[in-house]
Enzyme design. Structure first.
Site, PDB file in Angstrom:
ATOM      1  N   ASP A 201       8.858   0.587  -0.185  1.00 34.78           N
ATOM      2  CA  ASP A 201       9.013  -0.047   1.124  1.00 34.78           C
ATOM      3  C   ASP A 201       9.244   1.055   2.139  1.00 34.78           C
ATOM      4  O   ASP A 201       9.855   2.091   1.827  1.00 34.78           O
ATOM      5  CB  ASP A 201      10.200  -1.022   1.104  1.00 34.78           C
ATOM      6  CG  ASP A 201      10.322  -1.823   2.402  1.00 34.78           C
ATOM      7  OD1 ASP A 201       9.300  -1.999   3.085  1.00 34.78           O
ATOM      8  OD2 ASP A 201      11.438  -2.263   2.733  1.00 34.78           O
ATOM      9  N   CYS A 202       8.734   0.851   3.339  1.00 36.93           N
ATOM     10  CA  CYS A 202       8.971   1.772   4.457  1.00 36.93           C
ATOM     11  C   CYS A 202       8.518   3.189   4.084  1.00 36.93           C
ATOM     12  O   CYS A 202       7.476   3.364   3.482  1.00 36.93           O
ATOM     13  CB  CYS A 202      10.448   1.702   4.856  1.00 36.93           C
ATOM     14  SG  CYS A 202      10.828   2.310   6.510  1.00 36.93           S
ATOM     15  N   THR A 203       9.314   4.204   4.428  1.00 38.51           N
ATOM     16  CA  THR A 203       8.903   5.595   4.194  1.00 38.51           C
ATOM     17  C   THR A 203       8.982   6.004   2.731  1.00 38.51           C
ATOM     18  O   THR A 203       8.624   7.129   2.381  1.00 38.51           O
ATOM     19  CB  THR A 203       9.755   6.562   5.032  1.00 38.51           C
ATOM     20  OG1 THR A 203      11.131   6.455   4.640  1.00 38.51           O
ATOM     21  CG2 THR A 203       9.633   6.251   6.516  1.00 38.51           C
TER      22      THR A 203
ATOM     23  N   GLY B 265       5.442  -2.015   4.733  1.00 40.80           N
ATOM     24  CA  GLY B 265       5.722  -1.304   5.977  1.00 40.80           C
ATOM     25  C   GLY B 265       7.207  -1.132   6.223  1.00 40.80           C
ATOM     26  O   GLY B 265       7.959  -0.801   5.310  1.00 40.80           O
TER      27      GLY B 265
ATOM     28  N   SER C 252       3.037   2.344   5.171  1.00 36.62           N
ATOM     29  CA  SER C 252       4.375   2.911   5.352  1.00 36.62           C
ATOM     30  C   SER C 252       4.889   2.443   6.704  1.00 36.62           C
ATOM     31  O   SER C 252       4.219   1.660   7.402  1.00 36.62           O
ATOM     32  CB  SER C 252       4.316   4.448   5.294  1.00 36.62           C
ATOM     33  OG  SER C 252       5.608   5.006   5.194  1.00 36.62           O
TER      34      SER C 252
END
Length: 269
Positions: free
Chosen positions: A141-143, A191, A161
């Site tokens: 998830d995310c970065t 994201g 990302s």
């Protein structure tokens, strides 16, 4: 079939406990524990935790998986608590040496400064690469997708990302797809932080079926209704994006430098 926790069962239990305090204190507490305990036959999920991570990146999917009674490991170098963006520490319950050797799912959350530190730490990168090579699903998830990329786990895959660094994914061999959740074979990436719940529900659907995922969503009462349409670069518009990026210049540059180092390390020869 999984013995899911739902509100009806919990309310029934609460009513019985109210009639019989002894039930609530003895039999009831044991029953509730059994209802909530992980199912030994359910998927094994190895969830990386690390200093300066974003707590929501972890807690969203973790909540979804806990309702499913999946087996969760929070993994770091040691069991001492790590810091998070909201100041609430999170402690691993397994070290790298104690991690599942063959997890069904490897999950890596984000948090840009912590992500950069992980990308620059050979011990972390090597661990993620080795575990990802054995996991049935490699996810983030995310970065967190940058950590997967630095470990060589996204080369030739579609991925996403956080919008602030998504453009760096191609430097790590991935194809950036601007979607909230992106699946490519056994890679599933999401994201920004709030996409973690969507990601979790998609993965539940893949592994346990759509009806299980729908049940999970209903238990969470997950029906997003944000006050503004401003959650993506397209919704925010160029003026707001230019303004918010001004405050990210140093941080995003550090991420780019870390990705460049990882890219050179991954380059053949």
């Amino acid at each position: 079939m999984h013995d899911w926790i739902d509100r009806r069962r919990l309310l029934a239990f609460a009513g019985a406990a109210a009639v019989s305090p002894a039930l609530g204190q003895e039999t009831g507490s044991a029953h509730l524990h059994a209802m909530m305990a992980p199912d030994p036959t359910a998927p094994k999920v190895a969830m990386l935790v690390y200093p300066r991570m974003v707590a929501l990146d972890l807690i969203g999917p973790m909540t979804v998986f806990t309702i499913m009674r999946w087996n969760l490991q929070l993994i770091w170098k040691e069991r001492t608590p790590v810091s998070t963006d909201v100041g609430v520490p999170i402690a691993a319950n397994a070290t790298f040496a104690e991690a599942y050797s063959d997890p069904d799912i490897l999950f890596v959350p984000g948090g840009l400064l912590g992500t950069i530190a992980c990308m620059q730490d050979p011990e972390v990168v090597d661990f993620v690469a080795a575990l990802g090579a054995r996991a049935k699903w490699v996810t983030s998830d995310c970065t967190g997708s940058l950590i997967l990329g630095a470990a060589g786990l996204l080369r030739g895959y579609d991925a996403t990302s956080h919008w602030g660094v998504a453009d760096l994914l191609p430097l790590l061999g991935a194809r950036h797809v601007a979607k909230r959740v992106v699946r490519d074979r056994n890679r599933l990436t999401a994201g920004g932080a709030t996409a973690g719940i969507d990601f979790g529900l998609v993965l539940v659907s893949e592994l346990a079926g759509e009806e299980a995922s729908r049940r999970d969503q209903l238990i969470l009462e997950y029906a997003p209704a944000p006050p503004f349409r401003n959650g993506t670069p397209d919704e925010a518009g160029p003026e707001r994006m230019a303004d918010i990026r001004k405050g990210r210049v140093w941080m995003d540059e550090q991420a780019r430098l870390a990705v460049e180092v990882a890219r050179r390390r991954l380059a053949p020869g």
